[in-house]
Design a protein around this motif. Structure first.
Motif, PDB file in Angstrom:
ATOM      1  N   GLN A 104       1.070  -1.482   0.176  1.00  0.00           N
ATOM      2  CA  GLN A 104       0.233   0.207  -0.368  1.00  0.00           C
ATOM      3  C   GLN A 104       0.796   1.166  -0.077  1.00  0.00           C
ATOM      4  O   GLN A 104       1.597   1.328   1.210  1.00  0.00           O
ATOM      5  N   HIS A 127       0.385   6.012  11.834  1.00  0.00           N
ATOM      6  CA  HIS A 127       2.452   5.143  12.258  1.00  0.00           C
ATOM      7  C   HIS A 127       2.611   6.156  12.214  1.00  0.00           C
ATOM      8  O   HIS A 127       2.932   7.291  12.094  1.00  0.00           O
ATOM      9  N   GLY A 178       6.397   6.651   1.337  1.00  0.00           N
ATOM     10  CA  GLY A 178       5.971   5.207   2.162  1.00  0.00           C
ATOM     11  C   GLY A 178       4.798   4.505   1.383  1.00  0.00           C
ATOM     12  O   GLY A 178       4.316   4.559   0.876  1.00  0.00           O
ATOM     13  N   LEU A 232       3.819   0.455   2.738  1.00  0.00           N
ATOM     14  CA  LEU A 232       3.534  -0.223   3.659  1.00  0.00           C
ATOM     15  C   LEU A 232       3.226  -1.847   3.115  1.00  0.00           C
ATOM     16  O   LEU A 232       2.242  -1.878   2.298  1.00  0.00           O
ATOM     17  N   SER A 251       2.917  -6.000   3.509  1.00  0.00           N
ATOM     18  CA  SER A 251       2.492  -7.146   4.450  1.00  0.00           C
ATOM     19  C   SER A 251       2.312  -8.391   3.957  1.00  0.00           C
ATOM     20  O   SER A 251       2.033  -8.419   3.528  1.00  0.00           O
ATOM     21  N   SER A 303      13.209   2.682   7.980  1.00  0.00           N
ATOM     22  CA  SER A 303      12.299   1.304   8.329  1.00  0.00           C
ATOM     23  C   SER A 303      11.456   1.930   9.241  1.00  0.00           C
ATOM     24  O   SER A 303      12.537   1.745  10.009  1.00  0.00           O
ATOM     25  N   TYR A 350       4.075  -5.973   8.778  1.00  0.00           N
ATOM     26  CA  TYR A 350       3.954  -4.956   8.840  1.00  0.00           C
ATOM     27  C   TYR A 350       5.227  -4.284   8.523  1.00  0.00           C
ATOM     28  O   TYR A 350       5.797  -4.080   9.586  1.00  0.00           O
ATOM     29  N   LEU A 407       6.849  -0.566   7.116  1.00  0.00           N
ATOM     30  CA  LEU A 407       7.072   0.225   6.574  1.00  0.00           C
ATOM     31  C   LEU A 407       8.350   0.803   5.834  1.00  0.00           C
ATOM     32  O   LEU A 407       9.743   0.598   6.475  1.00  0.00           O
TER      33      LEU A 407
END
Length: 133
Positions: free
Chosen positions: A4, A36, A75, A77, A79, A104, A114, A116
């Motif tokens: 994402q 976040h 960014g 994300l 997962s 990160s 998860y 980032l």
């Protein structure tokens, strides 16, 4: 792996008690929910906070009205199901693309990871291509 895209805002803060709380209060006052957060000291009385707000424009406008300067980053994300080596596996194509990861942050919840990944705006497309996003 799911990917994402997100907008990440960096703000320089003082490294002192209450500095981060002031930034989070500013986010709350702007009616932005922080999805976040990663904050840390960089030494010499300074710190940095990276925020992923649900309402980027509202946070930017509020920060500007308070004399705070936000710097925008891209960014991603990521997962997936957690397993040994997952982080190394997903960051390898980014490294192979010559992209520097600025920040990160990762966690595992209920067996899923998860992660980032934050990069400079100039590296958005190369990172997206490397991640197949």
């Amino acid at each position: 792996m799911a990917v994402q895209r997100l907008t990440v805002n960096r703000i320089a803060i003082e490294d002192r008690p209450g500095a981060l709380q002031e930034v989070l209060s500013a986010a709350a006052d702007s009616d932005s929910n922080i999805l976040h957060l990663a904050a840390y000291s960089v030494g010499a009385g300074k710190g940095e906070a990276y925020l992923v707000p649900d309402k980027t424009d509202a946070l930017k406008d509020y920060a500007k009205s308070k004399g705070m300067e936000l710097e925008e980053y891209a960014g991603f994300l990521l997962s997936g199901i957690d397993r040994s080596g997952a982080g190394a596996e997903v960051t390898k194509p980014i490294a192979d693309a010559g992209v520097n990861i600025v920040l990160s942050s990762a966690n595992v919840v209920g067996g899923d990871y998860y992660l980032l990944i934050v990069v400079e705006q100039k590296d958005v497309e190369a990172t997206a291509k490397a991640l197949g996003a």
